[in-house]
Design a protein around this motif. Structure first.
Motif, PDB file in Angstrom:
ATOM      1  N   SER A 194       4.797  24.087   5.638  1.00  0.00           N
ATOM      2  CA  SER A 194       3.854  23.643   6.681  1.00  0.00           C
ATOM      3  C   SER A 194       3.914  22.148   6.942  1.00  0.00           C
ATOM      4  CB  SER A 194       2.413  23.978   6.258  1.00  0.00           C
ATOM      5  OG  SER A 194       2.031  23.161   5.164  1.00  0.00           O
ATOM      6  N   GLY A 195       4.461  21.367   5.993  1.00  0.00           N
ATOM      7  CA  GLY A 195       4.443  19.913   6.123  1.00  0.00           C
ATOM      8  C   GLY A 195       3.131  19.291   5.660  1.00  0.00           C
ATOM      9  N   ARG A 196       2.187  20.110   5.134  1.00  0.00           N
ATOM     10  CA  ARG A 196       0.918  19.537   4.653  1.00  0.00           C
ATOM     11  C   ARG A 196       1.187  18.606   3.469  1.00  0.00           C
ATOM     12  NH1 ARG A 196      -1.298  24.247   6.460  1.00  0.00           N
ATOM     13  NH2 ARG A 196      -0.507  25.467   4.714  1.00  0.00           N
ATOM     14  N   VAL A 197       0.569  17.406   3.536  1.00  0.00           N
ATOM     15  CA  VAL A 197       0.799  16.441   2.465  1.00  0.00           C
ATOM     16  C   VAL A 197      -0.461  16.212   1.648  1.00  0.00           C
ATOM     17  CG1 VAL A 197       2.768  15.081   3.238  1.00  0.00           C
ATOM     18  CG2 VAL A 197       0.511  14.563   4.157  1.00  0.00           C
ATOM     19  N   TYR A 198      -0.249  15.968   0.374  1.00  0.00           N
ATOM     20  CA  TYR A 198      -1.336  15.675  -0.556  1.00  0.00           C
ATOM     21  C   TYR A 198      -0.973  14.401  -1.297  1.00  0.00           C
ATOM     22  CZ  TYR A 198      -2.479  20.583   0.227  1.00  0.00           C
ATOM     23  OH  TYR A 198      -2.798  21.779   0.796  1.00  0.00           O
ATOM     24  N   ASN A 199      -1.971  13.878  -1.989  1.00  0.00           N
ATOM     25  CA  ASN A 199      -1.749  12.679  -2.791  1.00  0.00           C
ATOM     26  C   ASN A 199      -2.674  12.763  -3.991  1.00  0.00           C
ATOM     27  OD1 ASN A 199      -2.314   9.733  -3.547  1.00  0.00           O
ATOM     28  ND2 ASN A 199      -0.548   9.614  -2.192  1.00  0.00           N
ATOM     29  N   ILE A 200      -2.125  12.478  -5.153  1.00  0.00           N
ATOM     30  CA  ILE A 200      -2.920  12.630  -6.373  1.00  0.00           C
ATOM     31  C   ILE A 200      -4.203  11.798  -6.296  1.00  0.00           C
ATOM     32  CG2 ILE A 200      -2.915  12.179  -8.879  1.00  0.00           C
ATOM     33  CD1 ILE A 200       0.175  12.743  -8.655  1.00  0.00           C
ATOM     34  N   ASP A 201      -4.117  10.600  -5.678  1.00  0.00           N
ATOM     35  CA  ASP A 201      -5.291   9.726  -5.630  1.00  0.00           C
ATOM     36  C   ASP A 201      -6.168   9.992  -4.408  1.00  0.00           C
ATOM     37  OD1 ASP A 201      -4.047   8.222  -7.763  1.00  0.00           O
ATOM     38  OD2 ASP A 201      -2.730   7.416  -6.199  1.00  0.00           O
ATOM     39  N   THR A 233       0.845  -1.206   0.000  1.00  0.00           N
ATOM     40  CA  THR A 233       0.000   0.000   0.000  1.00  0.00           C
ATOM     41  C   THR A 233       0.875   1.248   0.000  1.00  0.00           C
ATOM     42  OG1 THR A 233      -1.513  -1.251   1.397  1.00  0.00           O
ATOM     43  CG2 THR A 233      -1.892   1.107   1.284  1.00  0.00           C
ATOM     44  N   ILE A 234       1.916   1.205   0.796  1.00  0.00           N
ATOM     45  CA  ILE A 234       2.793   2.360   0.993  1.00  0.00           C
ATOM     46  C   ILE A 234       3.530   2.734  -0.282  1.00  0.00           C
ATOM     47  CG2 ILE A 234       5.015   2.908   2.056  1.00  0.00           C
ATOM     48  CD1 ILE A 234       3.970   1.372   4.504  1.00  0.00           C
ATOM     49  N   LYS A 235       4.057   1.736  -0.964  1.00  0.00           N
ATOM     50  CA  LYS A 235       4.889   1.993  -2.148  1.00  0.00           C
ATOM     51  C   LYS A 235       4.088   2.766  -3.183  1.00  0.00           C
ATOM     52  CE  LYS A 235       7.877  -1.980  -1.612  1.00  0.00           C
ATOM     53  NZ  LYS A 235       8.071  -3.350  -2.059  1.00  0.00           N
ATOM     54  N   GLN A 236       2.821   2.400  -3.327  1.00  0.00           N
ATOM     55  CA  GLN A 236       1.993   3.104  -4.310  1.00  0.00           C
ATOM     56  C   GLN A 236       1.766   4.557  -3.907  1.00  0.00           C
ATOM     57  OE1 GLN A 236      -1.488   0.652  -4.344  1.00  0.00           O
ATOM     58  NE2 GLN A 236      -0.472  -0.998  -5.456  1.00  0.00           N
ATOM     59  N   ARG A 237       1.618   4.780  -2.600  1.00  0.00           N
ATOM     60  CA  ARG A 237       1.290   6.127  -2.132  1.00  0.00           C
ATOM     61  C   ARG A 237       2.417   7.125  -2.319  1.00  0.00           C
ATOM     62  NH1 ARG A 237      -1.000   5.391   3.939  1.00  0.00           N
ATOM     63  NH2 ARG A 237      -2.868   4.207   3.442  1.00  0.00           N
ATOM     64  N   LEU A 238       3.644   6.659  -2.064  1.00  0.00           N
ATOM     65  CA  LEU A 238       4.728   7.636  -1.916  1.00  0.00           C
ATOM     66  C   LEU A 238       5.123   8.302  -3.219  1.00  0.00           C
ATOM     67  CD1 LEU A 238       6.957   6.084   0.852  1.00  0.00           C
ATOM     68  CD2 LEU A 238       5.398   8.002   0.986  1.00  0.00           C
ATOM     69  N   THR A 239       4.979   7.565  -4.324  1.00  0.00           N
ATOM     70  CA  THR A 239       5.370   8.187  -5.593  1.00  0.00           C
ATOM     71  C   THR A 239       4.339   9.218  -6.053  1.00  0.00           C
ATOM     72  OG1 THR A 239       4.568   6.148  -6.551  1.00  0.00           O
ATOM     73  CG2 THR A 239       6.933   6.433  -6.516  1.00  0.00           C
ATOM     74  N   SER A 240       3.154   9.221  -5.419  1.00  0.00           N
ATOM     75  CA  SER A 240       2.187  10.265  -5.771  1.00  0.00           C
ATOM     76  C   SER A 240       1.967  11.256  -4.615  1.00  0.00           C
ATOM     77  CB  SER A 240       0.871   9.654  -6.248  1.00  0.00           C
ATOM     78  OG  SER A 240       0.415   8.685  -5.341  1.00  0.00           O
ATOM     79  N   ARG A 241       2.955  11.340  -3.725  1.00  0.00           N
ATOM     80  CA  ARG A 241       2.881  12.312  -2.607  1.00  0.00           C
ATOM     81  C   ARG A 241       3.386  13.673  -3.068  1.00  0.00           C
ATOM     82  NH1 ARG A 241       5.282  11.033   3.271  1.00  0.00           N
ATOM     83  NH2 ARG A 241       7.191  10.444   2.179  1.00  0.00           N
TER      84      ARG A 241
END
Ligand SMILES: Nc1nc2c(ncn2[C@@H]2O[C@H](COP(=O)(O)OP(=O)(O)O)[C@@H](O)[C@H]2O)c(=O)[nH]1
Ligand SMILES: Nc1ncnc2c1ncn2[C@@H]1O[C@H](COP(=O)(O)OP(=O)(O)O)[C@@H](O)[C@H]1O
Length: 219
Positions: free
Chosen positions: A133-140, A119-127
């Protein structure tokens, strides 16, 4: 409502497990001060401090920075917030760091996010990250309202140099070898609480309910 007493928490989990995302929700719901070791290191790199320049290659290669460097950095920063309840994110990451923390503060709760590596591997390349601020987004998962820009400030988002597939694998190895023993350390102290799942939105209500028993929610 004010918090009754100082509450000290740590959030742990492999890279990409949602520590930053969940921390944002905890801060919003319970008003804890949030200190992220990764945000602090990236701020040093951005500002080109001596420490930032020294640590950059280590971070870009997916290795942990030396214990004494990060412990000094975090414990110094913590002096600014030690009259408040706080949540540490990304520190401690080794048993030695946990011992350094223990010498100064005792931790009430450690929230462990147990999310499968696949699950993690997929998330990080679209972070995508708003660095200040450290706010994080994800394309998906939670895309910004306008592509490439932070929702709150309208400033540009960046992708992290260490979020490449190869570096993510190295970071997961470092997690297994160096950070997982910290979970045992806190389990033996009776403060570890693990939340398992593949989706933050599914894990979050459990964390919220758990913390509500220990803390007063913010108005
Ligand atoms: N698809 C998906 N992405 C998520 C979920 N939760 C967080 N993310 C995204 O996954 C990435 C890693 O999350 P982050 O909070 O930065 O994890 P950390 O590295 O543990 O601090 C970010 O891009 C988040 O927006 C989720 O439930 N599903
Ligand atoms: N406590 C720490 N000890 C050693 N290195 C750290 C620590 N915190 C952050 N780092 C360095 O900064 C990098 C990024 O950390 P972080 O932003 O917490 O990543 P993630 O949330 O994706 O795990 C780590 O891979 C490591 O190189």
């Amino acid at each position: 409502m004010l918090l009754q007493r100082i509450f000290r928490a740590v959030i742990m989990g492999p890279p990409g497990s949602g520590k930053g995302t969940v921390s944002g929700r905890i801060v919003k719901s319970f008003g804890l001060m949030h200190l992220s070791s990764g945000d602090l290191l990236r701020a040093n790199i951005k500002a080109k401090t001596e420490l930032g320049l020294l640590m950059k290659s280590c971070i870009d290669q997916g290795q942990l920075v030396p214990d004494d460097v990060i412990s000094r950095l975090i414990l110094t920063e913590m002096r600014n917030i030690d009259q408040s309840s706080w949540l540490l994110d990304g520190f401690p990451r080794t048993v030695s760091q946990a011992e350094s923390l223990d010498n100064v503060y005792s931790v009430d709760t450690v929230i462990n996010l147990d999310v499968p590596y696949q699950t993690i591997k997929q998330r990080l390349t679209s972070r995508w990250l708003h660095l200040p601020s450290g706010r994080v987004y994800n394309i998906d998962f939670n895309p910004p309202k306008i592509a490439g820009l932070d929702d709150v400030t309208g400033e540009p988002l960046i992708q992290r140099d260490d979020d490449t597939p190869e570096t993510v694998i190295r970071r997961l190895k470092a997690y297994e070898n160096q950070t997982q023993p910290v979970l045992e350390y806190y389990r033996s102290k009776g403060v570890l609480k693990t939340f398992s799942g593949t989706e933050t939105n599914q894990i979050w209500p459990h964390i919220q309910a758990f913390l509500s028993k220990k803390l007063s929610p913010q108005n």
